[in-house]
Design an enzyme around this catalytic site. Sequence first.
Site, PDB file in Angstrom:
ATOM      1  N   ASP A  45      60.712  31.163 117.670  1.00 36.36           N
ATOM      2  CA  ASP A  45      60.065  29.956 117.899  1.00 36.36           C
ATOM      3  C   ASP A  45      61.084  28.538 118.054  1.00 36.36           C
ATOM      4  OD1 ASP A  45      57.519  28.427 117.534  1.00 36.36           O
ATOM      5  OD2 ASP A  45      58.539  27.655 115.802  1.00 36.36           O
ATOM      6  N   GLU A 103      61.444  30.507 122.703  1.00 39.01           N
ATOM      7  CA  GLU A 103      60.754  29.518 123.222  1.00 39.01           C
ATOM      8  C   GLU A 103      61.717  27.852 123.021  1.00 39.01           C
ATOM      9  OE1 GLU A 103      57.303  26.545 121.885  1.00 39.01           O
ATOM     10  OE2 GLU A 103      58.200  27.558 120.437  1.00 39.01           O
TER      11      GLU A 103
END
Length: 614
Positions: free
Chosen positions: A262, A299
């Site tokens: 993330d 990401e």
Amino acid sequence: MSITREIGAHYTPGKGTLFTVWAPTATQVDVVLKDNDKIIPLQQEAFHYWTALSEETGPGARYTLRLDEDMERPDPASHFQPDGVHEPSAVVSHADFNWTDKHWKPLPLEQYIIYELHVGTFSEEGTFQGIIEKLPELVDLGITAIELMPVAAFAGSRNWGYDGVYPSAVQNSYGGPEGLKKLVDACHAAGIAVVLDVVYNHLGPEGNYLNDFGPYFTNKYNTPWGKALNFDDAHSDHVRNFFIQNALLWLRDYHIDALRLDAVHAILDTGAKHFLLELQEQVEHLEQQLGRPFILIAESDLNDVRIINPVEKGGFGLAAQWSDDFHHAVHALLTSEDSGYYSDFGKLEQLQKALQHGFVYDGLYSEHRKRTFGSDATANPARQFVVCSQNHDQVGNRMLGERLPQLVSYDMLKVAAGLVLLSPFTPMLFMGEEYGEENPFLYFVSHSDKDLVEAVRNGRKEEFSAFAWQGEAPDPQSEETFNQSKLQRTYEHSEKHRQLRDFYKALIRLRKSAPALTRPDKARLHVAADSHTQVLHLIHSGESPYLYALFNISNQPQKIKVVKEVGAAWKLVLHSDENRYGGAGIALPQELSAGQEVELPAASVTVYQSNIIL
């Protein structure tokens, strides 16, 4: 040399449980066994790791760590918090699960068709078992990989997962460690890989006791979520080890195939060896030990190819990254939204560039960011970019959580599907999009601290200020907000939704069977864009038979000429306007040739296939 040391409670059958914790500021650390109140003193070793073996302690034993005979806390590296984030940790055995996936062959990234889902809202049960019962639906759809939003232990029972505070503990309300292992085993039996979303850029607020153990955070930087984790300051070796051990745990003990990292742009590290590079190296060591490959997907909103470039080219060596540019280019075109970060997008030529090169902003000035932004990704293979038209962020971070069916027409949903699944990139769907799920996906939490709840409410309102969205934001703390976000599976009783799902199935079948899509090559991709008609021509010529896809991204029929790159004998293989896909059934030529004039229905996808070598 980096420090790598197992931490937490590690149970070995016949030997007992070895407890290890890093606590550099403590002068004494003890394990408190809650079942019998027995105290186990830990011995201090190099770099302030405290450890002891308890031969009589086994799986299920509840325990806390006591610092300096005063403060009791759950284990920072806990593998399970059965009663929640404030309560004792539990010992977990990773040796006695009856795995049946010994013949599982991990899929190469080129074969990933990813389905992102949230455990709590994907099924009515909101558990790992609930997902297992729905796996036949995903197999029928053609999905080859599921991506689980974070399952690390968070406060309460409702959360997206990005507020986790025990990175290695599987959320109790989802089914705990046993439930996750059963899910992974069932997925592998069904031929589906498992991607797990992990968060190494921050920890949630409630139940976060890391500061009591040591300098896990640093004042050098700030993130949108508060103090940054300490990846490059004093004592950072041990913080890095904390998260590396977490990654190895998921891959080794839970048989996870890939990790989605993330928001890596918020992993702030100016050291000589970036944390992501060290993580990739440690995962490669595990690959060698176990004889199976693993995949790391970042990401990132940096548009920086260093993340995915090989180490010999100065990169971090990660396998892939999410492509925000592709999503934004598609979304802005289909919806005409132009506020917030969508202000940088909205032109058909930008989608053309994303398809050909990977990034739109590759050293260009970004009006939204007010600076020059990005690097050139032309040389990077298409598989390194995970693309979508919807995901949890882009839906859930809208004020009202609207999915695309609330923003565009039914026919345009099929255009969005075609752009993702016929692209050369690694495609990802967001749960429910395949049949046009109309329930929103909202932001929800279940904190117990009233001040924190109010801070979350206010923070959400501030986030929406850059967008021209109307209405009142739903209350994240409300259970109704969570319930509204559950899938309805309307395709089971709605013909329109079933027909949309059938179109997704047809696209996925084509993706899996056409050589030009199973081994897509950006260098052998021809993309032409006509901004006057809003028609995109996409030709895959890397493998024969070649594919020619025509996207009418306007709401009017458009007359176009077949591009000169198309030879003779191209045959129609898929058309979104067919009756069986909920279209009007407008007939199109069964064959095409160069220079031929064709009228494309409004908001449509048309695919031709040829055996002629271009």
